[in-house]
Motif scaffolding. Structure first.
Motif, short mmCIF file in Angstrom:
data_model
loop_
_atom_site.label_atom_id
_atom_site.label_comp_id
_atom_site.label_asym_id
_atom_site.label_seq_id
_atom_site.Cartn_x
_atom_site.Cartn_y
_atom_site.Cartn_z
N GLY A 1 5.82 166.18 -46.52
CA GLY A 1 4.39 166.10 -46.82
C GLY A 1 3.73 164.98 -46.03
N GLN A 2 3.01 164.13 -46.75
CA GLN A 2 2.31 163.00 -46.12
C GLN A 2 3.08 161.69 -46.27
OE1 GLN A 2 -0.65 163.37 -44.37
NE2 GLN A 2 -0.16 165.55 -44.69
N SER A 3 4.36 161.78 -46.60
CA SER A 3 5.12 160.56 -46.86
C SER A 3 5.76 160.01 -45.58
CB SER A 3 6.22 160.83 -47.90
OG SER A 3 7.24 161.66 -47.36
N TYR A 4 6.24 158.77 -45.71
CA TYR A 4 6.97 158.10 -44.64
C TYR A 4 8.30 157.61 -45.21
CZ TYR A 4 2.41 157.81 -42.30
OH TYR A 4 1.20 158.10 -41.71
N ARG A 5 9.21 157.23 -44.32
CA ARG A 5 10.47 156.64 -44.72
C ARG A 5 10.87 155.60 -43.66
NH1 ARG A 5 12.33 162.06 -43.18
NH2 ARG A 5 13.31 161.93 -41.11
N PRO A 6 11.71 154.62 -44.02
CA PRO A 6 12.19 153.67 -43.02
C PRO A 6 12.86 154.41 -41.87
CG PRO A 6 12.76 152.91 -45.22
CD PRO A 6 12.24 154.30 -45.37
N GLY A 7 12.57 154.00 -40.64
CA GLY A 7 13.08 154.70 -39.47
C GLY A 7 14.51 154.32 -39.14
N ARG A 8 15.17 155.21 -38.39
CA ARG A 8 16.56 154.96 -38.02
C ARG A 8 16.69 153.77 -37.08
NH1 ARG A 8 17.59 161.29 -37.20
NH2 ARG A 8 15.31 161.14 -37.31
N GLU A 9 15.67 153.51 -36.29
CA GLU A 9 15.74 152.34 -35.40
C GLU A 9 15.69 151.05 -36.21
OE1 GLU A 9 16.09 150.11 -31.91
OE2 GLU A 9 16.55 152.20 -32.39
N LEU A 10 14.88 151.03 -37.26
CA LEU A 10 14.84 149.87 -38.15
C LEU A 10 16.19 149.70 -38.84
CD1 LEU A 10 13.21 147.62 -39.54
CD2 LEU A 10 12.49 149.30 -41.25
N GLN A 11 16.79 150.79 -39.28
CA GLN A 11 18.10 150.72 -39.92
C GLN A 11 19.18 150.27 -38.95
OE1 GLN A 11 18.56 154.66 -41.55
NE2 GLN A 11 16.91 154.40 -43.04
N ARG A 12 19.08 150.72 -37.70
CA ARG A 12 20.06 150.32 -36.69
C ARG A 12 19.99 148.81 -36.45
NH1 ARG A 12 20.45 148.87 -31.62
NH2 ARG A 12 18.19 148.96 -31.33
N MET A 13 18.77 148.28 -36.34
CA MET A 13 18.61 146.84 -36.11
C MET A 13 19.12 146.05 -37.30
SD MET A 13 15.00 146.43 -34.04
CE MET A 13 14.00 147.24 -35.28
N ALA A 14 18.83 146.54 -38.52
CA ALA A 14 19.31 145.85 -39.71
C ALA A 14 20.83 145.84 -39.75
CB ALA A 14 18.74 146.52 -40.96
N SER A 15 21.45 146.97 -39.35
CA SER A 15 22.91 147.05 -39.36
C SER A 15 23.52 146.08 -38.35
CB SER A 15 23.36 148.48 -39.04
OG SER A 15 22.95 149.36 -40.05
N GLN A 16 22.87 145.92 -37.21
CA GLN A 16 23.36 144.98 -36.20
C GLN A 16 23.37 143.56 -36.75
OE1 GLN A 16 20.74 145.88 -32.84
NE2 GLN A 16 22.53 146.56 -31.68
N ILE A 17 22.31 143.20 -37.45
CA ILE A 17 22.22 141.85 -38.00
C ILE A 17 23.25 141.65 -39.10
CG2 ILE A 17 20.73 140.26 -39.29
CD1 ILE A 17 18.35 141.55 -37.80
N VAL A 18 23.36 142.64 -39.98
CA VAL A 18 24.30 142.53 -41.10
C VAL A 18 25.74 142.45 -40.60
CG1 VAL A 18 25.28 143.80 -43.06
CG2 VAL A 18 22.80 143.60 -42.83
#
Length: 257
Positions: A62-79
């Protein structure tokens, strides 16, 4: 993180929005995000378009959004470099197994100037001090708060102390400045923070955790009703807590927190 007044510039607003996206629901609407962030929907819409281009958010149903995979990839790198909560968890459990008291990990944010309970392992005792994850620690009070406050830069200390006039549990006025300064100096000298207040039946011991450049990341400690504090060998407990704090500091330094 919610500022008293939302930032004005586009770059500042973009950075301001990211924590709301990271900590919010898996799917969110434009209006929901704007309301949580306290920003106009038109501004949030423009910023979401930018984030869509860079993969920081993606379109949902619909008109919703979700956190992007690039944001998740960067977070995983930091973690993957150093996850303080994951590293501390078995050490918290070991403290509980050894001392039968609640063990707590706190992390400090220099942006919000707040310490938050990042993880907790509860004592098996039915009588215990209520400690919940994501709870805020008021820095001028208690072993956990002072274990962080003692190692902050002087200017940061001043700002925090000026904003903290009454105890969060008792409403009592903050200690006189000379007394508080002496208490913080004692913490730096010993390497651990001790707190004992039989009036509200709370006691605890905490040790600071530092990053690779000597910056304060947070603290680890044990908390208990003050009536049980007298049953422990306080110096041995302080030594155990201090060792966990030093071990976490060493891990942070080795893995480049």
């Amino acid at each position: 993180m919610r500022m008293a007044e939302a930032p004005k510039g586009a770059a500042e607003r973009l950075a301001y929005l990211l924590p709301f996206i990271a900590s919010g629901p898996a799917r969110f609407g434009l209006g929901d995000l704007a309301e949580r962030a306290g920003l106009p929907q038109s501004s949030v819409h423009r910023l979401l378009k930018v984030m869509l281009r860079f993969g920081l958010v993606e379109r949902g149903a619909g008109q919703s959004y979700r956190p992007g995979r690039e944001l998740q990839r960067m977070a995983s790198q930091i973690v993957s470099r150093f996850d303080l909560v994951r590293s501390a968890r078995p050490m918290l459990q070991q403290l509980v197994d050894s001392w039968q008291e609640t063990a707590v990990l706190c992390t400090y944010s220099p942006v919000s100037r707040k310490a938050i309970i990042a993880d907790v392992v509860h004592t098996p005792h039915p009588l215990r001090y209520a400690v919940e994850r994501d709870g805020e620690i008021t820095l001028p009070w208690g072993s956990l708060g002072r274990a962080v406050l003692a190692y902050l830069p002087r200017g940061e200390q001043e700002a925090i102390i000026r904003q903290s006039n009454a105890g969060p549990l008792t409403g009592r006025p903050r200690s006189k400045r000379a007394e508080l300064d002496a208490a913080l100096e004692a913490i730096r000298a010993e390497g651990v923070s001790r707190y004992y207040d039989p009036q509200i039946d709370i006691a605890g011991i905490a040790g600071p955790i530092f990053g690779p450049e000597g910056e304060i990341l947070g603290c680890v400690g044990v908390t208990m009703p003050s009536r049980r504090y007298q049953l422990h060998l306080a110096d041995d407990l302080a030594s155990a807590v201090g060792k966990v704090a030093r071990d976490l500091t060493e891990l942070a330094s080795m893995q480049g927190a």
